[in-house]
Design a protein around this motif. Structure first.
Motif, PDB file in Angstrom:
ATOM      1  N   ILE A 128       0.848  -1.203   0.000  1.00  0.00           N
ATOM      2  CA  ILE A 128       0.000   0.000   0.000  1.00  0.00           C
ATOM      3  C   ILE A 128       0.881   1.249   0.000  1.00  0.00           C
ATOM      4  O   ILE A 128       0.636   2.202  -0.759  1.00  0.00           O
ATOM      5  CB  ILE A 128      -0.960  -0.021   1.208  1.00  0.00           C
ATOM      6  N   TYR A 129       1.921   1.243   0.818  1.00  0.00           N
ATOM      7  CA  TYR A 129       2.876   2.357   0.864  1.00  0.00           C
ATOM      8  C   TYR A 129       3.530   2.561  -0.506  1.00  0.00           C
ATOM      9  O   TYR A 129       3.608   3.685  -1.016  1.00  0.00           O
ATOM     10  CB  TYR A 129       3.915   2.054   1.944  1.00  0.00           C
ATOM     11  N   ALA A 151       2.375   1.661  -3.400  1.00  0.00           N
ATOM     12  CA  ALA A 151       1.375   2.114  -4.376  1.00  0.00           C
ATOM     13  C   ALA A 151       1.217   3.629  -4.320  1.00  0.00           C
ATOM     14  O   ALA A 151       1.149   4.297  -5.367  1.00  0.00           O
ATOM     15  CB  ALA A 151       0.042   1.421  -4.115  1.00  0.00           C
ATOM     16  N   PHE A 152       1.179   4.185  -3.104  1.00  0.00           N
ATOM     17  CA  PHE A 152       1.089   5.646  -2.973  1.00  0.00           C
ATOM     18  C   PHE A 152       2.348   6.324  -3.496  1.00  0.00           C
ATOM     19  O   PHE A 152       2.276   7.350  -4.181  1.00  0.00           O
ATOM     20  CB  PHE A 152       0.825   6.053  -1.522  1.00  0.00           C
ATOM     21  N   LEU A 153       3.505   5.760  -3.186  1.00  0.00           N
ATOM     22  CA  LEU A 153       4.757   6.332  -3.698  1.00  0.00           C
ATOM     23  C   LEU A 153       4.815   6.275  -5.219  1.00  0.00           C
ATOM     24  O   LEU A 153       5.262   7.223  -5.869  1.00  0.00           O
ATOM     25  CB  LEU A 153       5.957   5.588  -3.107  1.00  0.00           C
ATOM     26  N   THR A 154       4.354   5.170  -5.793  1.00  0.00           N
ATOM     27  CA  THR A 154       4.349   5.028  -7.253  1.00  0.00           C
ATOM     28  C   THR A 154       3.415   6.035  -7.897  1.00  0.00           C
ATOM     29  O   THR A 154       3.749   6.639  -8.925  1.00  0.00           O
ATOM     30  CB  THR A 154       3.958   3.590  -7.652  1.00  0.00           C
ATOM     31  N   LEU A 155       2.252   6.233  -7.315  1.00  0.00           N
ATOM     32  CA  LEU A 155       1.304   7.211  -7.847  1.00  0.00           C
ATOM     33  C   LEU A 155       1.901   8.616  -7.801  1.00  0.00           C
ATOM     34  O   LEU A 155       1.823   9.376  -8.777  1.00  0.00           O
ATOM     35  CB  LEU A 155      -0.013   7.151  -7.067  1.00  0.00           C
ATOM     36  N   PHE A 156       2.543   8.954  -6.678  1.00  0.00           N
ATOM     37  CA  PHE A 156       3.189  10.258  -6.550  1.00  0.00           C
ATOM     38  C   PHE A 156       4.309  10.402  -7.583  1.00  0.00           C
ATOM     39  O   PHE A 156       4.433  11.438  -8.246  1.00  0.00           O
ATOM     40  CB  PHE A 156       3.736  10.429  -5.126  1.00  0.00           C
ATOM     41  N   CYS A 159      10.821   8.223  -3.284  1.00  0.00           N
ATOM     42  CA  CYS A 159       9.856   7.260  -3.844  1.00  0.00           C
ATOM     43  C   CYS A 159      10.592   6.025  -4.355  1.00  0.00           C
ATOM     44  O   CYS A 159      10.143   4.891  -4.135  1.00  0.00           O
ATOM     45  CB  CYS A 159       9.063   7.895  -4.978  1.00  0.00           C
TER      46      CYS A 159
END
Length: 195
Positions: free
Chosen positions: A141-142, A144-149, A164
């Protein structure tokens, strides 16, 4: 030196290709199909394992106290391929994932000596790894947020933020260590919970 799988991914932080980042998932479909072809049942547990040869290793270690070298080579090659695909899909690299070895992703297995490994432990490693799986889900989950950013950063600035990259590469390395312990069975050393 740790007796774990070591993962190295070279991430280009600057001058990233904005156009391929925008359509990354669509561009990765052919190699994802190729990778999924190693699993007979893509929607249940063997599909989740991604085609890694687990049962032959357990049986050969249990009854013969041997880790077949050809199974080890297959599992290493498949893990490297899945890491190259992950690095591309998670926009860590703009280089399309090769089905052969390349310089972007390196997975190093520890020296495997079946006689030094506990021959009965493979029967329960999957169970002992449950806490690792739970922590790993939080790391996914962590990541996924870093990848989106990072994806938005690449689209607008052409750069991949270093923090990231460290988090996403750390998550991939964490899951490789878990796989090395619980699925590929190359070590009896319990992996750390840290990235």
């Amino acid at each position: 030196m740790s007796n774990q799988i070591i993962t190295e991914i070279h991430v280009d932080l600057d001058n990233r290709d904005k156009s391929t980042a925008l359509f990354r998932l669509f561009l990765a479909v052919p190699v994802l199909i190729f990778l999924s072809s190693f699993s007979e049942f893509a929607d249940d547990l063997p599909g989740v394992l991604g085609g890694l040869l687990f049962l032959p290793v357990v049986l050969s270690m249990l009854f013969r106290n041997v880790y077949p070298s050809y199974v080890l080579a297959f599992n290493k090659a498949l893990l490297e391929l899945s890491n190259r695909v992950n690095a591309y899909v998670l926009v860590l690299t703009d280089e399309y994932p090769s089905i052969e070895e390349n310089d972007v992703v390196s997975v190093t297995f520890p020296e495997v000596d079946a006689k030094a490994l506990n021959r009965w432990l493979p029967l329960v490693k999957w169970f002992l790894a449950i806490p690792l799986y739970l922590v790993g889900i939080a790391y996914i989950i962590y990541a996924a947020f870093l990848t989106l950013f990072a994806w938005f950063s690449i689209l607008f600035t052409g750069n991949y933020p270093e923090f990231c990259a460290e988090g996403v590469v750390g998550t991939i390395a964490y899951w490789n260590r878990v796989a090395g312990y619980a699925l590929v069975l190359v070590t009896d050393e319990y992996p750390t919970f840290s990235l």
